[in-house]
Design an enzyme around this catalytic site. Sequence first.
Site: not given
Length: 687
Positions: A151, A313
């Site tokens: 991320e 995710e």
Amino acid sequence: MAKSIQVDELTLGVCYYPEHWPEALWEDDFRRMRELNISVVRMAEFAWAIMEPEEGRFDFSFFARVMDLAHQYGLKVILGTPTATPPAWLTHKYPEVLNADVDGTLHRHGMRRHYNYSSPKYRELCARITRNMVEAYKDHPAVIGWQIDNEFNCESNVYYAEADHVAFRQWLKARYGTLEKLNEAWGTVFWSQTYTDWEQVYLTRPMANPSPNPHLALDEKRFISDNTISFAKLQGDIIRELAPQHWVTTNGLFGHLDSHALTDEVLDFFSYDSYPQFSTIFPSDDENSLKDRAWSMSLANVRSISPNFCVMEQQSGPGGWVNRMEMASPRPGQIRLWSYQSVLHGCDLLVYFRWRTATMGTEIYWHGINDHHNQPNRRVREVGQIGAEFAKIGGAIAGTTYQAEIALLQDYDNHWDGEFDVWHGPFQWQSQRAWFKQLQYRHIPADRITLRPATTLEDLAKYKVIVYPHAAIMTDETANLLQRYVEQGGKLFFGARTGYKNPTGQVNMRPLPGPVAELCGVTVEDYTMIKGTAKAAEIKGADGRLAEGTKAVGFNEILRVDKPDVEVVAKYASEYYEGEPALTRRKAGSGEAWYYGAAYSEQVVDALIDELRLVSPVANWLEVPAEVELGIRASDAGAYVFLLNYADRPVAALLKQRVQDSLTGVWLEGEVELPAFGVWVFERPSA
């Protein structure tokens, strides 16, 4: 050419953290994963301290044991490079690797992503752990690919460590060459900001009035993006050198990062983290808010990077850290709904976060499929249903792509400039949201696409309608491309504050809307932001095209018609500019250029959808209520219609042809109920 993931069938995976659990649990975990049709696990992205417990001492035995066992159960592994969480020995010995606030305060150890991309020492140590890790695992039969870091630019997307100021100067030297050109681009003659030495140049720094040079602020974001990409490329190049048989990706879509360029330069395809509950945790005064359905707007962005992508995710439970981001528990059926939301928009590899809810650390309330107690629950059963459905339809759906004839156009420069410039930034979100929402409610699929230097007419021409609402930064080259799009038959919609800046963020000394004034055939004579004493004017359309009381929100531009072939579609009906043009249309070639001197509202968008006679692509055989999202994934082999019910109650659908739900095998016709949070997938019937 956009890069997509290449898989033969829809694939289910899960994030797994074996370092959090006793080794005695691993085998049972892997056995139960396979029972749910989970075939991929992601691991190791936060485990630097395990693989390098002391500087220069490497131990890769732990994950080798995990992967050996996973391989026995037929599981494939995605490995994450662990550079999002530097170990304590590293940040203690080398504090120069830490990120800093704008005032220079260092981000100390104890969180994650507390480093800066510019530190030569951090880059050196990241390259070393990556090289050693890839060497250790590159030949393991379970490994299929790598996730770089985790991320990028999440939690923090600004960087003010000393190394960042140094790197910024180097980036500026490469971009501008001389201080004279930098001073010109930044307009430093204003307020005597002129630089006479490169050492005088910094990223944003504290000041009495927190309003930095706006041209510096724009370049700062460009620098952060380029710097992030170069940090990712450092690792990507090592993986490609040592393990060319594996794919490379990372999970993102965070601020101050050109994810398209990142994918072009570093990745094989883009990955995303899908948490629809993020769309519900902030209060909204909009009675018709899309709520969790609004996440489709983000997924549409992902599609513009990789038409087929990985969700690294996928939300599988209630979410929240100990001190923030509290999210309600998904209701029965919502995990399945959100999973198919991702699939509809192009996900072919869907990885749930996480296998089991952590019993320690910041994320003890960020729930996984399994609860803390590790006993069977409804979320496990729901994932099992999804796994069985993937096994049934996955081969037909994988590789098909989302179909849309309407696009919402955006670009990084205007997005980044609009973060600071309140004279156009807020209107971008207002208009894009209004268009996306009303198209959703009327079951008209839409793409969100990004204008880039490499964008061609062919890229745009596949859309019948493009909405590019508030492009303050606009070049003549872009205007020329857009004119050619219109002339070949496209319908193009602009909004207020179009075309008044150049790429440095400086205002052009030319009539608005600048480079597209000729195409639109109008000039902005006067304007006002709607704030304080200025009230949004009512607008009236010719022939009752707009509902009574419709207002032109956000910003009002008073237009002057410059060409005889311009049609005034609506006029202001109040304020000092009553009777003046507000919305115009001009035909050019085979297409139309529309100009609206305000931000788009839901009322205005609805009227325009009617004016354009836009209808759902399945309108001739299917009717569903507004609560249902409709989309189509297709290839040369066939097309599949997805219906997703976001309502917490059953809704009625009218099927005018007999079709089969691919998930259940049930044939449906006539008026049928789609259950609360229900999903249908039909093979589109032939005309």
